[in-house]
Design an enzyme around this catalytic site. Structure first.
Site, PDB file in Angstrom:
ATOM      1  N   TYR A   1       0.832  -1.209   0.000  1.00  0.00           N
ATOM      2  CA  TYR A   1       0.000   0.000   0.000  1.00  0.00           C
ATOM      3  C   TYR A   1       0.865   1.258   0.000  1.00  0.00           C
ATOM      4  O   TYR A   1       0.618   2.204  -0.742  1.00  0.00           O
ATOM      5  CB  TYR A   1      -0.930  -0.003   1.221  1.00  0.00           C
ATOM      6  CG  TYR A   1      -1.722   1.276   1.357  1.00  0.00           C
ATOM      7  CD1 TYR A   1      -2.782   1.547   0.503  1.00  0.00           C
ATOM      8  CD2 TYR A   1      -1.403   2.218   2.331  1.00  0.00           C
ATOM      9  CE1 TYR A   1      -3.504   2.727   0.611  1.00  0.00           C
ATOM     10  CE2 TYR A   1      -2.116   3.391   2.444  1.00  0.00           C
ATOM     11  CZ  TYR A   1      -3.167   3.649   1.587  1.00  0.00           C
ATOM     12  OH  TYR A   1      -3.870   4.816   1.681  1.00  0.00           O
TER      13      TYR A   1
ATOM     14  N   TYR B   1      -9.788  16.214  -0.887  1.00  0.00           N
ATOM     15  CA  TYR B   1     -10.335  15.480  -2.024  1.00  0.00           C
ATOM     16  C   TYR B   1     -11.747  16.012  -2.208  1.00  0.00           C
ATOM     17  O   TYR B   1     -12.564  15.938  -1.298  1.00  0.00           O
ATOM     18  CB  TYR B   1     -10.333  13.985  -1.771  1.00  0.00           C
ATOM     19  CG  TYR B   1      -8.998  13.336  -1.994  1.00  0.00           C
ATOM     20  CD1 TYR B   1      -8.354  13.454  -3.217  1.00  0.00           C
ATOM     21  CD2 TYR B   1      -8.377  12.594  -0.990  1.00  0.00           C
ATOM     22  CE1 TYR B   1      -7.120  12.859  -3.436  1.00  0.00           C
ATOM     23  CE2 TYR B   1      -7.147  11.987  -1.204  1.00  0.00           C
ATOM     24  CZ  TYR B   1      -6.526  12.120  -2.430  1.00  0.00           C
ATOM     25  OH  TYR B   1      -5.311  11.528  -2.641  1.00  0.00           O
TER      26      TYR B   1
ATOM     27  N   THR C   1      -6.459  18.760  -4.241  1.00  0.00           N
ATOM     28  CA  THR C   1      -5.831  17.769  -5.116  1.00  0.00           C
ATOM     29  C   THR C   1      -6.665  17.614  -6.374  1.00  0.00           C
ATOM     30  O   THR C   1      -7.858  17.297  -6.298  1.00  0.00           O
ATOM     31  CB  THR C   1      -5.677  16.429  -4.388  1.00  0.00           C
ATOM     32  OG1 THR C   1      -4.705  16.579  -3.343  1.00  0.00           O
ATOM     33  CG2 THR C   1      -5.197  15.344  -5.335  1.00  0.00           C
TER      34      THR C   1
ATOM     35  N   LYS D   1      -2.808  21.090  -6.042  1.00  0.00           N
ATOM     36  CA  LYS D   1      -1.824  20.000  -6.062  1.00  0.00           C
ATOM     37  C   LYS D   1      -2.096  19.033  -7.221  1.00  0.00           C
ATOM     38  O   LYS D   1      -3.229  18.607  -7.427  1.00  0.00           O
ATOM     39  CB  LYS D   1      -1.889  19.233  -4.738  1.00  0.00           C
ATOM     40  CG  LYS D   1      -0.937  18.040  -4.642  1.00  0.00           C
ATOM     41  CD  LYS D   1      -1.088  17.370  -3.281  1.00  0.00           C
ATOM     42  CE  LYS D   1      -0.120  16.218  -3.097  1.00  0.00           C
ATOM     43  NZ  LYS D   1      -0.470  15.063  -3.943  1.00  0.00           N
TER      44      LYS D   1
ATOM     45  N   HIS E   1       1.773  12.667  -8.112  1.00  0.00           N
ATOM     46  CA  HIS E   1       1.200  11.815  -7.071  1.00  0.00           C
ATOM     47  C   HIS E   1       2.142  10.647  -6.757  1.00  0.00           C
ATOM     48  O   HIS E   1       1.700   9.535  -6.470  1.00  0.00           O
ATOM     49  CB  HIS E   1      -0.183  11.308  -7.488  1.00  0.00           C
ATOM     50  CG  HIS E   1      -1.172  11.280  -6.359  1.00  0.00           C
ATOM     51  ND1 HIS E   1      -2.103  12.277  -6.159  1.00  0.00           N
ATOM     52  CD2 HIS E   1      -1.395  10.378  -5.373  1.00  0.00           C
ATOM     53  CE1 HIS E   1      -2.853  11.986  -5.108  1.00  0.00           C
ATOM     54  NE2 HIS E   1      -2.430  10.831  -4.614  1.00  0.00           N
TER      55      HIS E   1
ATOM     56  N   ARG F   1       1.500   7.388  -8.480  1.00  0.00           N
ATOM     57  CA  ARG F   1       0.386   6.532  -8.047  1.00  0.00           C
ATOM     58  C   ARG F   1      -0.895   6.715  -8.860  1.00  0.00           C
ATOM     59  O   ARG F   1      -1.878   6.028  -8.605  1.00  0.00           O
ATOM     60  CB  ARG F   1       0.089   6.798  -6.564  1.00  0.00           C
ATOM     61  CG  ARG F   1       1.196   6.300  -5.656  1.00  0.00           C
ATOM     62  CD  ARG F   1       1.036   6.773  -4.229  1.00  0.00           C
ATOM     63  NE  ARG F   1      -0.015   6.121  -3.478  1.00  0.00           N
ATOM     64  CZ  ARG F   1       0.085   4.951  -2.875  1.00  0.00           C
ATOM     65  NH1 ARG F   1       1.208   4.249  -2.965  1.00  0.00           N
ATOM     66  NH2 ARG F   1      -0.916   4.460  -2.167  1.00  0.00           N
TER      67      ARG F   1
END
Length: 390
Positions: A31, A136, A162, A264, A288, A291
């Protein structure tokens, strides 16, 4: 463990990372450490940083290095901070608390994720003057307003939107690990946990009332009943609330947040004039950490173009693994650098002592490399002669 002993056993981030891997269950390691697709963008971050070299100039005499950095009309003692990591508390018990306290004590920005395992209210007692809240974007306007109200009340002064997660990424290595959201211990995962007693005991103490594993506490009031739904770990319950933001969404946030606003996940210099016009205070140049999109450029690749296109503060992350990388980022136009995985490697390897040790690694590496180059302040790196290392 004395500081001298830590320096000898873990002198660099690679040493810390190896120790972290030994202490974490495999599904937790995957993770934390995985990226998306074939993980090419993650590898590109490292490759592009390693290509940036400097030509030292000799006989500069003694240098008194000053690492203080201006950002948002303040002077920060160091040029780096703690980036948001979702479900941080899965990686180490009370990760958000440990990192918030270290940020407070060291004067570093600490950015809490919307999908952290602790809520803004949980973190508030440990927060220093440099609390940032990463949003988010919730689709529902009332939820959005409530999140901003909670962030302000908890003491966060900088809002980070983000924008590079319009959909869930694949992250194949993470999917193969078998982790779901909220985390549930299947027999396969339980076997891994049993081989990592320090992690297991810490989690059991920290989350005894949650079945031994954390969940996204900041979203509890918005997702009654939804937390019981087992989802892929790359499509957690936050996706039940969020939307893909557009320019109208950004304008709404600017009108409703009276502190510094950071966007971001920006990699295209062509977006910058419109972001400036929207009243953004800083741009966070990021892929990111590899990711989200495996064909994305490394942030360091596009940084010079971004610097040429704006006078706004530029924050950079993705692939930073030492003080030399921070120096590289400043040389190409960054005003600040954030690290995410690195702090969690440090926690997993060394527990509560990890963040302070990582800060020392980064600081000493910066001082050593600046001494080699004969500069005393980071912005002097922009006038250094550079070359491409192959």
């Amino acid at each position: 463990m004395a500081a001298m002993d830590l320096d000898q056993r873990y002198p660099g981030l690679d040493d810390v990372r190896r120790a972290a891997r030994r202490r974490l269950p495999r599904f937790v390691w995957d993770y934390l450490d995985s990226a998306t697709g074939q993980e090419a963008s993650q590898a590109r971050n490292r490759l592009c940083l390693d290509r940036i070299g400097f030509v030292p100039s000799v006989l500069k005499g003694p240098q008194e290095v000053d690492l203080s950095t201006p950002l948002f009309d303040q002077s920060l003692p160091l040029p780096f901070g703690i980036a948001p990591v979702g479900m941080s508390g899965l990686i180490w018990p009370d990760a958000e608390g440990h990192l918030a306290r270290h940020g407070r004590d060291a004067g570093l920005p600490y950015c809490l994720s919307t999908v952290a395992s602790q809520s803004p209210e949980d973190v508030a007692p440990h927060l220093g003057a440099q609390g940032w809240f990463q949003l988010y974007p919730p689709k529902d306007e009332e939820i959005r307003k409530d999140m901003l109200t909670r962030a302000r009340a908890a003491g966060f002064r900088v809002l980070v939107l983000t924008v590079d997660v319009p959909v869930a990424s694949r992250r194949e290595r993470q999917l193969r690990s078998g982790l779901t959201q909220p985390p549930r211990l299947t027999p396969r995962l339980l076997a891994q946990v049993m081989r990592r007693p320090a992690w297991a005991l810490g989690m059991a103490r920290q989350h005894a009332h949650e079945g031994g594993l954390p969940h996204m506490r900041g979203l509890d009031k918005y997702v009654a009943g939804a937390a019981a739904t087992a989802l892929s770990s790359t499509a957690h319950i936050g996706y039940l609330l969020r939307t893909a933001p557009d320019w109208d969404y950004l304008h709404w946030l600017r009108a409703h947040w009276d502190g510094p606003l950071v966007v971001k996940g920006v990699l295209n210099a062509q977006d910058l004039p419109r972001l400036e016009a929207a009243g953004v205070d800083a741009i966070w140049v990021s892929n990111h950490a590899g990711r989200q999109f495996d064909a994305a450029p490394a942030p360091i690749e596009v940084l010079e173009d971004m610097r040429a296109a704006t006078d706004l503060a530029l924050i950079l992350d993705s692939g930073i693994s030492g003080g030399l990388d921070i120096l590289r980022a400043y040389a190409l136009g960054a005003d600040f650098v954030m690290l995410g995985r690195a702090w969690h490697y440090a926690l997993a390897a060394l527990g509560p002592k990890g963040p302070a040790h990582l800060t020392q690694i980064l600081r000493k590496d910066l001082e050593a490399n600046m001494g080699q180059l004969g500069i005393s302040r980071l912005r002097e790196s922009r006038s250094l002669k550079r070359l491409r290392l192959d």
